[in-house]
Design a protein around this motif. Sequence first.
Motif, PDB file in Angstrom:
ATOM      1  N   ALA A 147      -8.286   6.950  -1.391  1.00 27.20           N
ATOM      2  CA  ALA A 147      -6.993   6.241  -1.018  1.00 27.20           C
ATOM      3  C   ALA A 147      -7.333   4.735  -0.986  1.00 27.20           C
ATOM      4  CB  ALA A 147      -6.296   6.733   0.254  1.00 27.20           C
ATOM      5  N   PHE A 148      -8.475   4.484  -0.237  1.00 26.47           N
ATOM      6  CA  PHE A 148      -8.904   3.343  -0.078  1.00 26.47           C
ATOM      7  C   PHE A 148      -9.047   2.885  -1.515  1.00 26.47           C
ATOM      8  CE2 PHE A 148     -12.883   0.989  -0.517  1.00 26.47           C
ATOM      9  CZ  PHE A 148     -12.556  -0.192  -0.008  1.00 26.47           C
ATOM     10  N   GLN A 149      -9.763   3.343  -2.183  1.00 25.17           N
ATOM     11  CA  GLN A 149     -10.353   2.843  -3.575  1.00 25.17           C
ATOM     12  C   GLN A 149      -8.725   2.654  -4.524  1.00 25.17           C
ATOM     13  OE1 GLN A 149     -12.803   1.544  -5.076  1.00 25.17           O
ATOM     14  NE2 GLN A 149     -12.541   1.783  -7.122  1.00 25.17           N
ATOM     15  N   VAL A 150      -8.018   3.634  -4.345  1.00 27.69           N
ATOM     16  CA  VAL A 150      -6.890   3.256  -5.401  1.00 27.69           C
ATOM     17  C   VAL A 150      -5.904   1.967  -4.903  1.00 27.69           C
ATOM     18  CG1 VAL A 150      -4.991   4.571  -4.320  1.00 27.69           C
ATOM     19  CG2 VAL A 150      -5.291   4.672  -6.754  1.00 27.69           C
ATOM     20  N   VAL A 151      -6.185   1.876  -3.544  1.00 29.30           N
ATOM     21  CA  VAL A 151      -5.330   0.347  -3.000  1.00 29.30           C
ATOM     22  C   VAL A 151      -6.148  -0.425  -3.443  1.00 29.30           C
ATOM     23  CG1 VAL A 151      -4.857  -0.703  -0.778  1.00 29.30           C
ATOM     24  CG2 VAL A 151      -4.216   1.701  -0.893  1.00 29.30           C
ATOM     25  N   GLN A 152      -7.379  -0.567  -3.511  1.00 33.41           N
ATOM     26  CA  GLN A 152      -8.018  -1.603  -3.929  1.00 33.41           C
ATOM     27  C   GLN A 152      -7.990  -2.175  -5.332  1.00 33.41           C
ATOM     28  OE1 GLN A 152     -10.208  -3.755  -1.742  1.00 33.41           O
ATOM     29  NE2 GLN A 152      -8.962  -2.409  -0.487  1.00 33.41           N
ATOM     30  N   GLY A 153      -7.862  -1.161  -5.979  1.00 36.25           N
ATOM     31  CA  GLY A 153      -7.655  -1.087  -7.547  1.00 36.25           C
ATOM     32  C   GLY A 153      -6.491  -1.659  -7.900  1.00 36.25           C
ATOM     33  N   LEU A 154      -5.201  -1.200  -7.077  1.00 30.93           N
ATOM     34  CA  LEU A 154      -3.947  -1.698  -7.532  1.00 30.93           C
ATOM     35  C   LEU A 154      -3.765  -3.197  -6.826  1.00 30.93           C
ATOM     36  CD1 LEU A 154      -1.736   1.511  -6.346  1.00 30.93           C
ATOM     37  CD2 LEU A 154      -2.119   0.503  -8.841  1.00 30.93           C
ATOM     38  N   LEU A 155      -4.389  -3.460  -5.946  1.00 28.42           N
ATOM     39  CA  LEU A 155      -4.490  -4.961  -5.295  1.00 28.42           C
ATOM     40  C   LEU A 155      -5.201  -5.858  -6.147  1.00 28.42           C
ATOM     41  CD1 LEU A 155      -5.341  -4.473  -1.454  1.00 28.42           C
ATOM     42  CD2 LEU A 155      -3.316  -5.506  -2.444  1.00 28.42           C
ATOM     43  N   TYR A 156      -6.119  -5.288  -6.961  1.00 25.46           N
ATOM     44  CA  TYR A 156      -6.652  -6.141  -7.842  1.00 25.46           C
ATOM     45  C   TYR A 156      -5.863  -6.476  -9.274  1.00 25.46           C
ATOM     46  CZ  TYR A 156      -9.758  -7.127 -12.022  1.00 25.46           C
ATOM     47  OH  TYR A 156     -10.301  -7.832 -12.989  1.00 25.46           O
ATOM     48  N   ALA A 157      -5.155  -5.202  -9.450  1.00 28.55           N
ATOM     49  CA  ALA A 157      -4.516  -5.211 -10.887  1.00 28.55           C
ATOM     50  C   ALA A 157      -3.404  -5.876 -10.924  1.00 28.55           C
ATOM     51  CB  ALA A 157      -4.328  -3.818 -11.381  1.00 28.55           C
ATOM     52  N   PHE A 158      -2.544  -5.498  -9.674  1.00 29.55           N
ATOM     53  CA  PHE A 158      -1.115  -5.847  -9.577  1.00 29.55           C
ATOM     54  C   PHE A 158      -0.901  -6.459  -8.086  1.00 29.55           C
ATOM     55  CE2 PHE A 158      -0.802  -2.337 -12.763  1.00 29.55           C
ATOM     56  CZ  PHE A 158      -0.194  -3.337 -13.921  1.00 29.55           C
ATOM     57  N   PRO A 159      -1.566  -7.348  -7.787  1.00 32.90           N
ATOM     58  CA  PRO A 159      -1.599  -7.816  -6.325  1.00 32.90           C
ATOM     59  C   PRO A 159      -0.186  -8.184  -5.623  1.00 32.90           C
ATOM     60  CG  PRO A 159      -2.522  -9.822  -7.854  1.00 32.90           C
ATOM     61  CD  PRO A 159      -2.157  -8.429  -8.653  1.00 32.90           C
ATOM     62  N   LYS A 160       0.565  -8.663  -6.464  1.00 37.95           N
ATOM     63  CA  LYS A 160       1.937  -9.099  -5.795  1.00 37.95           C
ATOM     64  C   LYS A 160       2.868  -7.866  -5.510  1.00 37.95           C
ATOM     65  CE  LYS A 160       2.908 -12.205  -9.241  1.00 37.95           C
ATOM     66  NZ  LYS A 160       3.735 -13.159 -10.154  1.00 37.95           N
ATOM     67  N   ALA A 161       2.886  -6.990  -6.265  1.00 39.45           N
ATOM     68  CA  ALA A 161       3.553  -5.782  -6.290  1.00 39.45           C
ATOM     69  C   ALA A 161       2.802  -4.916  -5.194  1.00 39.45           C
ATOM     70  CB  ALA A 161       3.684  -4.829  -7.210  1.00 39.45           C
ATOM     71  N   THR A 162       1.740  -4.911  -5.194  1.00 40.94           N
ATOM     72  CA  THR A 162       0.740  -3.906  -4.355  1.00 40.94           C
ATOM     73  C   THR A 162       0.943  -4.353  -2.860  1.00 40.94           C
ATOM     74  OG1 THR A 162      -0.630  -3.339  -5.845  1.00 40.94           O
ATOM     75  CG2 THR A 162      -1.529  -3.003  -3.911  1.00 40.94           C
ATOM     76  N   LYS A 163       0.732  -5.720  -2.766  1.00 43.40           N
ATOM     77  CA  LYS A 163       1.105  -6.351  -1.188  1.00 43.40           C
ATOM     78  C   LYS A 163       2.565  -6.143  -0.806  1.00 43.40           C
ATOM     79  CE  LYS A 163      -2.437  -9.936  -1.695  1.00 43.40           C
ATOM     80  NZ  LYS A 163      -2.879 -11.101  -2.169  1.00 43.40           N
ATOM     81  N   LYS A 164       3.426  -6.040  -1.651  1.00 43.96           N
ATOM     82  CA  LYS A 164       4.775  -5.832  -1.342  1.00 43.96           C
ATOM     83  C   LYS A 164       4.956  -4.777  -0.789  1.00 43.96           C
ATOM     84  CE  LYS A 164       9.192  -6.376  -2.936  1.00 43.96           C
ATOM     85  NZ  LYS A 164      10.095  -5.948  -4.262  1.00 43.96           N
ATOM     86  N   THR A 165       4.458  -3.716  -1.859  1.00 47.38           N
ATOM     87  CA  THR A 165       4.607  -2.167  -1.140  1.00 47.38           C
ATOM     88  C   THR A 165       3.823  -2.109   0.067  1.00 47.38           C
ATOM     89  OG1 THR A 165       4.779  -1.496  -3.468  1.00 47.38           O
ATOM     90  CG2 THR A 165       4.144   0.143  -1.966  1.00 47.38           C
ATOM     91  N   LEU A 166       2.666  -2.673   0.251  1.00 47.17           N
ATOM     92  CA  LEU A 166       1.730  -2.331   1.291  1.00 47.17           C
ATOM     93  C   LEU A 166       2.434  -2.655   2.841  1.00 47.17           C
ATOM     94  CD1 LEU A 166      -1.730  -2.907   0.260  1.00 47.17           C
ATOM     95  CD2 LEU A 166      -1.121  -0.810   0.649  1.00 47.17           C
ATOM     96  N   LYS A 167       3.252  -3.796   2.647  1.00 42.43           N
ATOM     97  CA  LYS A 167       4.072  -4.002   3.559  1.00 42.43           C
ATOM     98  C   LYS A 167       4.990  -3.229   4.277  1.00 42.43           C
ATOM     99  CE  LYS A 167       4.118  -9.157   3.338  1.00 42.43           C
ATOM    100  NZ  LYS A 167       4.799 -10.100   2.433  1.00 42.43           N
ATOM    101  N   GLU A 168       5.424  -2.189   3.312  1.00 38.12           N
ATOM    102  CA  GLU A 168       6.453  -0.923   3.623  1.00 38.12           C
ATOM    103  C   GLU A 168       5.531   0.277   3.992  1.00 38.12           C
ATOM    104  OE1 GLU A 168       9.279  -1.169   0.486  1.00 38.12           O
ATOM    105  OE2 GLU A 168       9.239  -3.137   0.910  1.00 38.12           O
TER     106      GLU A 168
END
Lengths: 242, 242
Positions: free
Chosen positions: A178-199
């Motif tokens: 789960a950590f790795q997939v979050v890191q990967g998504l933060l790298y690939a789509f930082p804006k969308a992922t940061k937005k989702t992680l707030k939720e």
Amino acid sequence: MAYELYYWPTIQGRGEFVRLALQQAGADYVDIARGHEDDGQGVPALTAYLEGGATTRPPFAPPFLKDGDVVVGQTAAILLYLGPKLKLAPKAEADRLWAHQIQMTIADLTAEAHDSHHPVGLALYYEDQKKEAKRRSKEFRKQRIPKFLGWLETILSANPAGDQWLVGDKLTYVDLSAFQVVQGLLYAFPKATKKTLKETPKLAALAVRVADQPRIKAYLESDRRLPFSEEGVFRRYEELES
Amino acid sequence: MAYELYYWPTIQGRGEFVRLALQQAGADYVDIARGHEDDGQGVPALTAYLEGGATTRPPFAPPFLKDGDVVVGQTAAILLYLGPKLKLAPKAEADRLWAHQIQMTIADLTAEAHDSHHPVGLALYYEDQKKEAKRRSKEFRKQRIPKFLGWLETILSANPAGDQWLVGDKLTYVDLSAFQVVQGLLYAFPKATKKTLKETPKLAALAVRVADQPRIKAYLESDRRLPFSEEGVFRRYEELES
């Protein structure tokens, strides 16, 4: 005998899910394709298995793991096999099946992250499917990232043993993934992922908790950890997030 | 107590891999979403699980199986769980892992078959991604069908117990799934699949062997077997094969 991990030598890719488990366990392993051909390692040692001559049970694709006579392919199957040996799996059979189910869903998310830049096909360059990638990435950012990460958040919230880890009250290989997939998504789509992680604050906290594990921390700071890049499963192309 | 299978009631889809195993075993099961709402069945009984209220371990998507207190999602995980209970899995642990690995690869092929008509995203209609589907289907027909079916042929050829079944010398759930994926591909891309099957004669023979199993035969001829359609995972759109 040391475990042998077979994966492409220059990318994190799907192999990284296995590397993280081996690192967290402090396991003795050889990352075969990153070794030297003079030692019977390197990429030719990997492709020999894919071509089928080296085993009666050829993996479909890397990563695969060799442990003595056993050759296992498919990331989630490798972790199903390795988890108990590395003491990174829950004890009860039902809990192991649940962990495996989560891992398979993380694998689905990873495959979709890959397809965001390769929606037409693996055999074509990104440049030749850029237009399609743009549409697919939009769907991926808007629909799929929130759906998958939201599901992981739900699981953390519903875990009867608390919201620190995905399964039970101890770190398992699934938390590393789960950590790795979050890191990967933060790298690939930082804006969308940061937005989702707030939720999904529990998942965001889980990722920090994993990064703080002493062995993981040391690994991430070492040059054994390959960088994310435009060759891997998770890729950063600015035009796919605009 | 009867197994409860939860899957969309009008399509074969991914649920069919599980239905075939239950049918071959002559197992007692209820196809919940195909039942009546008055009996607490139907689609609402399925969606209750997806929404997370019904279990602390909500599946990400159908199909999922309920067996007493156990709820298992992910087709390959369901079959990993059910296989031994239905006597459709090999006996040795290493052989079970190998069967599971093949099943996961069949799941990957199924996901790619789905994406051939939905390369941009699930949330959009096929009609809104027809152009992309045409490109992806071409890649799928030319590259992926031969690669996946060729891999299954290699496995049959390399099986030390003979080329009748994929794992060992008895039918397992993996053979049922290989049959299903061949059927699905023959429906969706008849020309490409027939062409490939000529080069994978052992796999073609395996599919016939499965279809001839008395219980499978009776099931396929019954109205319990839903037809392939343009709603399922495998879809026939003529323009995608021209």
